[in-house]
Design a protein around this motif. Structure first.
Motif, PDB file in Angstrom:
ATOM      1  N   GLU A 271      25.131-106.325 -63.526  1.00 25.78           N
ATOM      2  CA  GLU A 271      24.637-105.259 -64.395  1.00 25.78           C
ATOM      3  C   GLU A 271      23.108-105.260 -64.445  1.00 25.78           C
ATOM      4  O   GLU A 271      22.476-104.200 -64.455  1.00 25.78           O
ATOM      5  CB  GLU A 271      25.218-105.436 -65.795  1.00 25.78           C
ATOM      6  CG  GLU A 271      24.969-104.269 -66.708  1.00 25.78           C
ATOM      7  CD  GLU A 271      25.683-104.427 -68.038  1.00 25.78           C
ATOM      8  OE1 GLU A 271      25.850-103.399 -68.703  1.00 25.78           O
ATOM      9  OE2 GLU A 271      26.042-105.549 -68.413  1.00 25.78           O
TER      10      GLU A 271
ATOM     11  N   ARG B 267      27.481-109.740 -65.706  1.00 29.65           N
ATOM     12  CA  ARG B 267      26.154-109.604 -66.355  1.00 29.65           C
ATOM     13  C   ARG B 267      25.037-109.559 -65.317  1.00 29.65           C
ATOM     14  O   ARG B 267      24.112-108.751 -65.414  1.00 29.65           O
ATOM     15  CB  ARG B 267      25.908-110.766 -67.310  1.00 29.65           C
ATOM     16  CG  ARG B 267      26.593-110.616 -68.612  1.00 29.65           C
ATOM     17  CD  ARG B 267      26.161-111.724 -69.523  1.00 29.65           C
ATOM     18  NE  ARG B 267      26.783-111.574 -70.822  1.00 29.65           N
ATOM     19  CZ  ARG B 267      26.579-112.384 -71.810  1.00 29.65           C
ATOM     20  NH1 ARG B 267      25.760-113.421 -71.673  1.00 29.65           N
ATOM     21  NH2 ARG B 267      27.174-112.181 -72.960  1.00 29.65           N
ATOM     22  N   THR B 268      25.127-110.430 -64.329  1.00 32.27           N
ATOM     23  CA  THR B 268      24.110-110.454 -63.281  1.00 32.27           C
ATOM     24  C   THR B 268      24.123-109.156 -62.488  1.00 32.27           C
ATOM     25  O   THR B 268      23.072-108.573 -62.207  1.00 32.27           O
ATOM     26  CB  THR B 268      24.353-111.649 -62.343  1.00 32.27           C
ATOM     27  OG1 THR B 268      24.380-112.846 -63.107  1.00 32.27           O
ATOM     28  CG2 THR B 268      23.270-111.738 -61.285  1.00 32.27           C
TER      29      THR B 268
ATOM     30  N   ARG C 178      32.320-107.764 -69.473  1.00 32.25           N
ATOM     31  CA  ARG C 178      30.858-107.807 -69.665  1.00 32.25           C
ATOM     32  C   ARG C 178      30.380-109.193 -70.056  1.00 32.25           C
ATOM     33  O   ARG C 178      29.204-109.509 -69.924  1.00 32.25           O
ATOM     34  CB  ARG C 178      30.435-106.797 -70.717  1.00 32.25           C
ATOM     35  CG  ARG C 178      30.573-105.376 -70.217  1.00 32.25           C
ATOM     36  CD  ARG C 178      30.048-104.421 -71.196  1.00 32.25           C
ATOM     37  NE  ARG C 178      28.592-104.514 -71.156  1.00 32.25           N
ATOM     38  CZ  ARG C 178      27.788-103.621 -71.673  1.00 32.25           C
ATOM     39  NH1 ARG C 178      28.291-102.581 -72.284  1.00 32.25           N
ATOM     40  NH2 ARG C 178      26.494-103.757 -71.610  1.00 32.25           N
ATOM     41  N   ARG C 179      31.295-110.022 -70.560  1.00 33.18           N
ATOM     42  CA  ARG C 179      30.915-111.390 -70.949  1.00 33.18           C
ATOM     43  C   ARG C 179      30.844-112.328 -69.748  1.00 33.18           C
ATOM     44  O   ARG C 179      30.267-113.413 -69.855  1.00 33.18           O
ATOM     45  CB  ARG C 179      31.932-111.929 -71.962  1.00 33.18           C
ATOM     46  CG  ARG C 179      31.885-111.193 -73.259  1.00 33.18           C
ATOM     47  CD  ARG C 179      32.804-111.846 -74.280  1.00 33.18           C
ATOM     48  NE  ARG C 179      33.091-110.880 -75.317  1.00 33.18           N
ATOM     49  CZ  ARG C 179      34.288-110.360 -75.537  1.00 33.18           C
ATOM     50  NH1 ARG C 179      35.321-110.736 -74.816  1.00 33.18           N
ATOM     51  NH2 ARG C 179      34.468-109.487 -76.490  1.00 33.18           N
ATOM     52  N   HIS C 180      31.422-111.945 -68.649  1.00 28.80           N
ATOM     53  CA  HIS C 180      31.428-112.805 -67.463  1.00 28.80           C
ATOM     54  C   HIS C 180      30.034-112.840 -66.841  1.00 28.80           C
ATOM     55  O   HIS C 180      29.380-111.805 -66.701  1.00 28.80           O
ATOM     56  CB  HIS C 180      32.451-112.281 -66.447  1.00 28.80           C
ATOM     57  CG  HIS C 180      32.773-113.259 -65.389  1.00 28.80           C
ATOM     58  ND1 HIS C 180      31.995-113.421 -64.277  1.00 28.80           N
ATOM     59  CD2 HIS C 180      33.781-114.155 -65.285  1.00 28.80           C
ATOM     60  CE1 HIS C 180      32.511-114.363 -63.511  1.00 28.80           C
ATOM     61  NE2 HIS C 180      33.604-114.825 -64.103  1.00 28.80           N
ATOM     62  N   PRO C 181      29.555-114.033 -66.459  1.00 26.44           N
ATOM     63  CA  PRO C 181      28.190-114.150 -65.913  1.00 26.44           C
ATOM     64  C   PRO C 181      27.958-113.316 -64.645  1.00 26.44           C
ATOM     65  O   PRO C 181      26.871-112.766 -64.457  1.00 26.44           O
ATOM     66  CB  PRO C 181      28.041-115.641 -65.605  1.00 26.44           C
ATOM     67  CG  PRO C 181      29.103-116.322 -66.377  1.00 26.44           C
ATOM     68  CD  PRO C 181      30.190-115.334 -66.617  1.00 26.44           C
ATOM     69  N   LEU C 182      28.958-113.214 -63.791  1.00 19.80           N
ATOM     70  CA  LEU C 182      28.790-112.429 -62.571  1.00 19.80           C
ATOM     71  C   LEU C 182      28.597-110.952 -62.895  1.00 19.80           C
ATOM     72  O   LEU C 182      27.716-110.294 -62.335  1.00 19.80           O
ATOM     73  CB  LEU C 182      29.994-112.614 -61.643  1.00 19.80           C
ATOM     74  CG  LEU C 182      29.974-111.785 -60.362  1.00 19.80           C
ATOM     75  CD1 LEU C 182      28.816-112.213 -59.472  1.00 19.80           C
ATOM     76  CD2 LEU C 182      31.289-111.919 -59.622  1.00 19.80           C
TER      77      LEU C 182
END
Length: 89
Positions: free
Chosen positions: A58, A55-56, A49-53
């Motif tokens: 999500e 997060r995007t 969940r910490r990865h930017p991809l």
């Protein structure tokens, strides 16, 4: 000594023939079921969940998009509408 690329030769026609075969249909069904089950779980893993991809994805409803893609893969008619009818006797 030959490389893996030289050992494996798969044409697009062979891939389409496999995907349209009864074994390919079963493979697509299992692959889609796996994605449908694991996609929502993937977005719950704290480390991912910490990865930017992630997060995007999500934010734009990535789990729903992955599930829709898996359903489309499962329901896709690879034979182009020309179904073979197999009658076991």
């Amino acid at each position: 000594m030959s490389t893996i690329g030289q050992r494996i030769e798969l044409t697009a026609a062979q891939a389409r023939a496999f995907v349209a075969s009864p074994t390919g249909i079963l493979f697509r069904r299992y692959l889609a079921a796996g994605v449908i089950v694991t996609a929502p779980l993937l977005f719950r893993v704290p480390g991912l969940r910490r990865h930017p991809l992630i997060r995007t994805l999500e934010l734009i409803g990535g789990a729903a998009l992955l599930i829709k893609a898996a359903e489309a893969l499962r329901d896709w008619d690879a034979s182009g509408g020309q179904r073979r009818i197999v009658i076991d006797v």
